[in-house]
Design a protein around this motif. Structure first.
Motif, mmCIF file in Angstrom:
data_model
loop_
_atom_site.group_PDB
_atom_site.id
_atom_site.type_symbol
_atom_site.label_atom_id
_atom_site.label_comp_id
_atom_site.label_asym_id
_atom_site.label_seq_id
_atom_site.Cartn_x
_atom_site.Cartn_y
_atom_site.Cartn_z
ATOM 1 N N LYS A 65 -18.417 -6.758 18.713
ATOM 2 C CA LYS A 65 -17.142 -7.460 18.616
ATOM 3 C C LYS A 65 -17.289 -8.861 19.221
ATOM 4 C CE LYS A 65 -14.830 -3.737 17.260
ATOM 5 N NZ LYS A 65 -14.206 -3.620 15.934
ATOM 6 N N ILE A 66 -16.392 -9.737 18.816
ATOM 7 C CA ILE A 66 -16.363 -11.074 19.406
ATOM 8 C C ILE A 66 -15.488 -11.010 20.648
ATOM 9 C CG2 ILE A 66 -15.737 -13.497 19.049
ATOM 10 C CD1 ILE A 66 -16.232 -13.041 16.065
ATOM 11 N N ASP A 67 -16.124 -11.105 21.803
ATOM 12 C CA ASP A 67 -15.417 -11.116 23.072
ATOM 13 C C ASP A 67 -15.923 -12.309 23.879
ATOM 14 O OD1 ASP A 67 -17.952 -10.335 23.747
ATOM 15 O OD2 ASP A 67 -17.409 -8.328 24.422
ATOM 16 N N LEU A 68 -15.542 -12.397 25.139
ATOM 17 C CA LEU A 68 -15.956 -13.535 25.955
ATOM 18 C C LEU A 68 -17.465 -13.559 26.159
ATOM 19 C CD1 LEU A 68 -13.076 -13.618 28.599
ATOM 20 C CD2 LEU A 68 -13.396 -15.095 26.620
ATOM 21 N N THR A 69 -18.093 -12.377 26.214
ATOM 22 C CA THR A 69 -19.547 -12.320 26.340
ATOM 23 C C THR A 69 -20.213 -12.881 25.085
ATOM 24 O OG1 THR A 69 -19.325 -10.348 27.707
ATOM 25 C CG2 THR A 69 -21.498 -10.803 26.801
ATOM 26 N N MET A 70 -19.650 -12.578 23.925
ATOM 27 C CA MET A 70 -20.204 -13.101 22.677
ATOM 28 C C MET A 70 -20.012 -14.618 22.586
ATOM 29 S SD MET A 70 -21.931 -12.100 20.045
ATOM 30 C CE MET A 70 -21.670 -10.337 19.876
ATOM 31 N N ILE A 71 -18.877 -15.114 23.080
ATOM 32 C CA ILE A 71 -18.664 -16.565 23.112
ATOM 33 C C ILE A 71 -19.719 -17.213 23.989
ATOM 34 C CG2 ILE A 71 -17.084 -18.399 23.848
ATOM 35 C CD1 ILE A 71 -16.243 -16.995 21.270
ATOM 36 N N ALA A 72 -20.046 -16.568 25.112
ATOM 37 C CA ALA A 72 -21.107 -17.082 25.983
ATOM 38 C C ALA A 72 -22.437 -17.139 25.229
ATOM 39 C CB ALA A 72 -21.235 -16.201 27.227
ATOM 40 N N VAL B 39 -24.019 -21.592 14.071
ATOM 41 C CA VAL B 39 -22.906 -20.762 14.517
ATOM 42 C C VAL B 39 -22.310 -19.975 13.344
ATOM 43 C CG1 VAL B 39 -20.560 -20.801 15.459
ATOM 44 C CG2 VAL B 39 -22.340 -22.173 16.523
ATOM 45 N N CYS B 40 -22.122 -20.644 12.200
ATOM 46 C CA CYS B 40 -21.527 -19.974 11.034
ATOM 47 C C CYS B 40 -22.376 -18.794 10.567
ATOM 48 C CB CYS B 40 -21.351 -20.966 9.884
ATOM 49 S SG CYS B 40 -20.049 -22.177 10.150
ATOM 50 N N ILE B 41 -23.692 -19.004 10.493
ATOM 51 C CA ILE B 41 -24.575 -17.930 10.019
ATOM 52 C C ILE B 41 -24.645 -16.795 11.042
ATOM 53 C CG2 ILE B 41 -26.948 -17.363 9.380
ATOM 54 C CD1 ILE B 41 -27.211 -20.179 8.245
ATOM 55 N N THR B 42 -24.811 -17.148 12.321
ATOM 56 C CA THR B 42 -24.891 -16.113 13.361
ATOM 57 C C THR B 42 -23.586 -15.334 13.449
ATOM 58 O OG1 THR B 42 -26.391 -17.557 14.603
ATOM 59 C CG2 THR B 42 -25.446 -15.688 15.784
ATOM 60 N N LEU B 43 -22.469 -16.037 13.309
ATOM 61 C CA LEU B 43 -21.151 -15.391 13.330
ATOM 62 C C LEU B 43 -21.055 -14.346 12.216
ATOM 63 C CD1 LEU B 43 -18.653 -15.846 15.121
ATOM 64 C CD2 LEU B 43 -17.777 -17.401 13.387
ATOM 65 N N GLY B 44 -21.516 -14.733 11.025
ATOM 66 C CA GLY B 44 -21.483 -13.806 9.893
ATOM 67 C C GLY B 44 -22.372 -12.599 10.104
ATOM 68 N N VAL B 45 -23.569 -12.826 10.654
ATOM 69 C CA VAL B 45 -24.503 -11.716 10.895
ATOM 70 C C VAL B 45 -23.935 -10.753 11.931
ATOM 71 C CG1 VAL B 45 -26.778 -11.144 11.836
ATOM 72 C CG2 VAL B 45 -26.541 -13.017 10.211
ATOM 73 N N VAL B 46 -23.343 -11.288 13.018
ATOM 74 C CA VAL B 46 -22.741 -10.436 14.051
ATOM 75 C C VAL B 46 -21.609 -9.600 13.465
ATOM 76 C CG1 VAL B 46 -21.344 -10.477 16.156
ATOM 77 C CG2 VAL B 46 -23.412 -11.882 16.011
ATOM 78 N N ALA C 146 -24.538 -20.172 5.164
ATOM 79 C CA ALA C 146 -23.360 -20.545 5.960
ATOM 80 C C ALA C 146 -22.074 -20.064 5.299
ATOM 81 C CB ALA C 146 -23.325 -22.055 6.163
ATOM 82 N N VAL C 147 -21.969 -20.249 3.976
ATOM 83 C CA VAL C 147 -20.781 -19.799 3.244
ATOM 84 C C VAL C 147 -20.674 -18.274 3.304
ATOM 85 C CG1 VAL C 147 -19.718 -19.633 0.961
ATOM 86 C CG2 VAL C 147 -20.700 -21.801 1.719
ATOM 87 N N ALA C 148 -21.814 -17.577 3.158
ATOM 88 C CA ALA C 148 -21.804 -16.115 3.237
ATOM 89 C C ALA C 148 -21.376 -15.655 4.637
ATOM 90 C CB ALA C 148 -23.190 -15.563 2.909
ATOM 91 N N GLY C 149 -21.862 -16.359 5.667
ATOM 92 C CA GLY C 149 -21.479 -16.025 7.038
ATOM 93 C C GLY C 149 -19.988 -16.174 7.266
ATOM 94 N N LEU C 150 -19.419 -17.270 6.790
ATOM 95 C CA LEU C 150 -17.974 -17.497 6.936
ATOM 96 C C LEU C 150 -17.179 -16.470 6.130
ATOM 97 C CD1 LEU C 150 -17.794 -21.398 6.775
ATOM 98 C CD2 LEU C 150 -17.448 -19.937 8.777
ATOM 99 N N TYR C 151 -17.699 -16.093 4.966
ATOM 100 C CA TYR C 151 -17.007 -15.106 4.135
ATOM 101 C C TYR C 151 -16.927 -13.764 4.872
ATOM 102 C CZ TYR C 151 -16.059 -11.762 0.406
ATOM 103 O OH TYR C 151 -15.519 -10.743 -0.330
#
Length: 525
Positions: A411-418, A383-390, A25-30
């Motif tokens: 990229k983080i767009d509205l589709t990614m938020i979905a 969410v934190c880990i997936t966010l970092g991987v993306v 999780a920390v790595a993802g946020l980083y």
């Protein structure tokens, strides 16, 4: 029966799970917070603002996504424009033929102001424009003011492409000054056209001519009942020197919405027909057509002369402009930064509200808030880990391994938020299955490590089989869902999210129930 009921001591592995998950999780946020430079901005233009342009290459011309990106980077560097040089390219439609170019650069509206007296500074002029904006309730995005070549003159530029609004605000700010007619400087469009020159499919002027325009009255409807839905509207007959098909005509009217100098036009319900009011033949070029349109108020009241004049003038402008459209860029969409910031805020609110709703639901369902908190901590972990991987995909996209795995610069767009919201829903559903079995078993005993072990082992077959079935569906979408980076990014986030969501239901959500647990305070339902 294939999996059975194993005898795994999950709670004995709790320290290892929590340590491993904390590191991830920390790595993802980083990775998320450090990927924020101009070239590798993690957000798409939906959240940052900018311009999105689609290009269609000529028949016989084939370029890879990297070729297109290289051309845009080269033209951006030659113009000294960092935003253009850092543009992102996505493949859309026909492979190697159609691309979408996203950049934080924008087309601009420019105007000059010549004051009656010298001595004004750039800061004073900017302050006067800002004050006029506040008074009018409108805003000129990306406002820039610089000194002009003539004495007491200033050059104003903004990414707002509504020229009439720009003129109104500048006139209000400087009523005694000479304000020139604002002109749209298509910075992005011109750069793209320069980069590809004669490689783009060109839309030619059809040389339209409006033969007549007539009000659709009750008498007209009596003769042509098919026009009944447009009573009170207008029918415009147009002739073309260059024939066009129904598909091309419709596409021209759709593309018109993206043309900067007509974006201030209001759009009404409209339809294209033959001169005998039949449907246009689908694949046969025509040399004339009838455009019918109706004002939304026409069905309820008689329009005033002024309203009718504005309405018919607007519709005539659309017909002529659509027919005269000459462009190599079928769609150009500009997103203002304020819209991007609003979208980012709304996306964050959507995720927070979904978390809050689930905490309340799980609290009510299981009779103890620790179930809600356990699920939310698990979801935040996912969410934190997936966010970092993306976000880390940008470093793999150009490598051989990344290309073999179809990984793009997501990229983080509205589709990614979905995708994240879908992941949250999937993960919490899996967690509730485990929690339900824990609740059933607690009727026989208190909440103990062994009870949680038994509950996880009893539901493990369901968890694995459900996750595997979902994974297969998303995997097929990921492989065969087409070259669209946005859709592939959605599927990639879901693929990884299924793994991490299944893991967290077992290794994070359930063990958290034991942290600070006191049996006498727990209410069994």
């Amino acid at each position: 029966r294939i999996i059975g009921v194993p005898k795994i001591n999950w709670m004995g592995l709790r320290p290892a799970f929590l340590t491993f998950s904390t590191i991830l999780a920390v790595a993802g946020l980083y990775v998320f917070f450090t990927r924020d430079n101009t070239k590798n901005n993690k957000y798409d233009i939906e959240f940052t603002g900018g311009t999105s342009a689609q290009i269609n290459l000529k028949e016989g011309v084939s370029l890879s996504r990297q070729d297109v990106e290289d051309k845009i980077q080269k033209i951006g560097n030659s113009l000294g424009n960092r935003e253009l040089a850092a543009a992102n390219v996505y493949s859309v439609g026909k492979s190697d033929q159609q691309y979408q170019i996203n950049t934080t650069e924008t087309n601009k509206t420019k105007a000059s102001i010549t004051l009656s007296q010298a001595g004004q500074t750039i800061d004073a002029v900017t302050a006067a424009i800002v004050k006029a904006q506040q008074s009018s309730g409108n805003k000129l995005n990306n406002l820039a003011v610089q000194a002009g070549t003539a004495p007491a003159s200033f050059e104003v530029s903004t990414s707002n492409l509504n020229t009439s609004l720009v003129k109104t605000i500048l006139t209000a700010a400087f009523p005694d000054a000479n304000v020139s007619e604002p002109q749209v400087d298509e910075v992005v469009n011109n750069a793209i056209l320069a980069a590809f020159k004669d490689q783009l499919e060109i839309k030619q002027n059809l040389m339209p001519k409006v033969v007549s325009h007539e009000k659709i009255t009750e008498q007209v409807v009596d003769s042509y009942p098919e026009l009944v839905d447009f009573i009170g509207g207008v029918k415009i007959t147009c002739e073309l020197e260059r024939p066009a098909t129904e598909e091309e005509l419709k596409r021209r009217f759709d593309d018109l919405r993206f043309k900067p100098d007509v974006q201030n036009l209001t759009w009404y319900t409209h339809k294209l027909l033959t001169t005998s009011f039949a449907e246009l033949p689908p694949n046969e070029p025509v040399k004339s057509f009838v455009y019918i349109s109706v004002h939304p108020e026409a069905a309820f009241r008689q329009l005033t002369e002024e309203e009718w004049s504005r309405f018919t003038e607007s519709e005539n402008t659309k017909v002529m402009t659509a027919g005269q459209l000459e462009t190599s860029l079928p769609q150009v969409t500009q997103i203002n930064p304020s819209v991007g910031e609003e979208a980012k805020t709304q996306a964050l609110i959507a995720i927070i509200l979904s978390f809050l709703a689930m905490v309340i639901y799980l609290w009510v369902r299981f009779g103890n808030i620790r179930y809600g908190l356990g699920a939310i901590i698990s979801l935040m972990h996912d969410v934190c880990i997936t966010l970092g991987v993306v976000c880390a995909c940008t470093y793999l996209a150009s490598t051989t391994i990344g290309q073999k795995m179809l990984i793009g610069d997501f990229k983080i767009d509205l589709t990614m938020i979905a995708a994240f919201l879908t992941l949250v829903g999937y993960s919490v559903n899996d967690t509730i299955v485990v929690f339900d079995r824990i609740r059933e078993n607690r009727h026989k005993a208190g909440l103990t490590p062994q009870l949680i072990n038994d509950s996880i082992n009893q539901t493990l077959s369901r968890t694995i089989l459900t996750s595997f079935a979902t994974f297969l569906v998303v995997f097929v979408m990921y492989i065969f869902g087409g070259p669209s980076t946005s859709l592939r990014g959605f599927n990639f986030a879901m693929l990884f999210g299924i793994f991490i969501g299944t893991y967290s239901s077992i290794a994070i959500a359930a063990p958290i129930l034991l942290i600070g647990y006191k049996a006498e305070k727990d209410t069994v339902k």
